[in-house]
Design an enzyme around this catalytic site. Structure first.
Site, short mmCIF file in Angstrom:
data_model
loop_
_atom_site.label_atom_id
_atom_site.label_comp_id
_atom_site.label_asym_id
_atom_site.label_seq_id
_atom_site.Cartn_x
_atom_site.Cartn_y
_atom_site.Cartn_z
CB SER A 1 -18.82 -51.77 19.92
OG SER A 1 -17.79 -52.65 20.25
CE LYS B 1 -17.61 -55.46 22.03
NZ LYS B 1 -16.52 -56.48 22.25
CG HIS C 1 -19.20 -57.56 30.89
ND1 HIS C 1 -18.55 -56.37 30.73
CD2 HIS C 1 -18.69 -58.40 29.94
CE1 HIS C 1 -17.68 -56.46 29.75
NE2 HIS C 1 -17.73 -57.68 29.26
P1 A3P Z 1 -15.17 -51.30 18.54
O1 A3P Z 1 -16.03 -52.50 18.31
O2 A3P Z 1 -15.92 -50.02 18.40
O3 A3P Z 1 -13.93 -51.31 17.72
P2 A3P Z 1 -14.82 -54.37 25.39
O4 A3P Z 1 -13.41 -54.70 25.70
O5 A3P Z 1 -15.54 -53.70 26.52
O6 A3P Z 1 -15.55 -55.53 24.82
O7 A3P Z 1 -14.80 -53.23 24.27
C1 A3P Z 1 -14.40 -53.53 22.96
C2 A3P Z 1 -14.29 -52.24 22.20
O8 A3P Z 1 -13.10 -51.54 22.65
C3 A3P Z 1 -14.10 -52.48 20.70
O9 A3P Z 1 -14.68 -51.34 20.07
C4 A3P Z 1 -12.58 -52.49 20.61
O10 A3P Z 1 -12.08 -52.28 19.31
C5 A3P Z 1 -12.25 -51.32 21.54
N1 A3P Z 1 -10.85 -51.35 21.98
C6 A3P Z 1 -10.16 -52.37 22.51
N2 A3P Z 1 -8.88 -52.02 22.70
C7 A3P Z 1 -8.75 -50.75 22.28
C8 A3P Z 1 -7.65 -49.83 22.21
N3 A3P Z 1 -6.44 -50.18 22.59
N4 A3P Z 1 -7.89 -48.60 21.72
C9 A3P Z 1 -9.13 -48.23 21.32
N5 A3P Z 1 -10.21 -49.06 21.35
C10 A3P Z 1 -10.01 -50.30 21.83
#
Ligand code: A3P
Length: 267
Positions: free
Chosen positions: A109, A24, A78
């Site tokens: 998140s 996240k 991860h």
């Molecule tokens: P939120 O839950 O705060 O919206 P991961 O890929 O490590 O699982 O992280 C997911 C988080 O990154 C989520 O955060 C997601 O919305 C955010 N995220 C993914 N793509 C993004 C983008 N293009 N711009 C900003 N945030 C992004």
């Protein structure tokens, strides 16, 4: 456990590119940016990110299939750095990207993520999850140890540490920096195209990166938040009361003391 042993024996290749992250923190965003830098935006539309940039420890597509991949491999994990075959990585100078995000937004998140996934099926409140997060009861945790293990290698020439909040603040500059680490020269036009393709709105609509296929597989509860949920810095303020914020500040002060960064908590 068996899988972890196999990962310790995993053989990297000199030109592998690996994204290592605590869940996240912006992993998917970083993966798509890297893919587009190396292959272009058009090529990214041909396949799901899970196939273009497989997840090392996940059952799909699986270690054997990653091991057999031809050409330059892009791999996500991860796992904390201590569980990866560091000697092999160092020997081959494998490029590693690591992304960090402020722990308060990570907790929010992560909370939505564990509620969304049928595999975790979390039904507790945010207050409950907050306690779990702080007492290191979440997968891949504790976050501070995960961050610390990579931070200890921040000066290794094969490692680049990035921050989610910096990508938010300056996406073009971040793409340029990531491309530089990959020895790629991009034109301003190409940088602009990648920034646009990787905007939150566009990634939310893109079935190759938004994990919407999880719905059909029954992995995701569609009644919960989407994978591309909010994509903001500072959403924690909608979940933390003053006491929680203060107690996480103290927790961060105690546990992150060897990581000399001050996290950005708002835009
Ligand atoms: P939120 O839950 O705060 O919206 P991961 O890929 O490590 O699982 O992280 C997911 C988080 O990154 C989520 O955060 C997601 O919305 C955010 N995220 C993914 N793509 C993004 C983008 N293009 N711009 C900003 N945030 C992004």
């Amino acid at each position: 456990m068996k899988n972890l042993d196999r990962i310790r024996d995993f053989t990297f290749k000199e030109d592998d590119v690996v994204v290592v992250s605590f869940p996240k923190t912006g992993t998917t965003w970083l993966q798509e940016i890297i893919y587009c830098i190396l292959h272009g935006v058009d090529e990214s539309l041909s396949q799901s990110l899970e196939d273009r940039f497989p997840y090392l420890e996940f059952i799909y597509p699986g270690l054997d299939s990653i091991q057999r991949m031809e050409g330059q491999r892009l791999i996500k994990t991860h796992l904390p750095y201590s569980l990866l075959p560091q000697e092999d990585i160092l020997k081959k100078n494998v490029k590693i990207f690591y992304i960090m995000r402020n722990p308060k937004d990570v907790a929010v998140s992560y909370y939505h993520f564990v509620r969304m996934m049928t595999i975790s099926n979390y039904s507790g409140s945010f207050d409950n999850f907050f306690e779990d997060f702080m007492s290191d009861k979440v997968p891949f945790g504790p976050i501070w140890k995960h961050y610390q293990e990579m931070w200890d290698h921040k000066n290794d020439q094969n490692i680049l540490i990035l921050f989610y909040e910096d990508l938010q603040k300056d996406i073009n500059g971040s793409i340029r920096k990531i491309a530089g680490f990959l020895n790629r020269n991009l034109t301003e036009k190409e940088i602009g195209e990648i920034a646009n393709h990787c905007s939150f709105d566009n990634m939310s609509q893109n079935p190759n990166v938004n994990y919407q296929h999880w719905d059909a597989l029954g992995i995701r509860k569609s009644s919960e938040a989407k994978f591309m949920r909010k994509g903001q810095v500072g959403d924690w303020k909608n979940y933390f009361n003053a006491e929680m914020s203060h107690s996480m500040d103290l927790w961060i002060e105690n546990n992150f003391r060897d990581i000399s960064v001050s996290f950005a908590y708002e835009n």
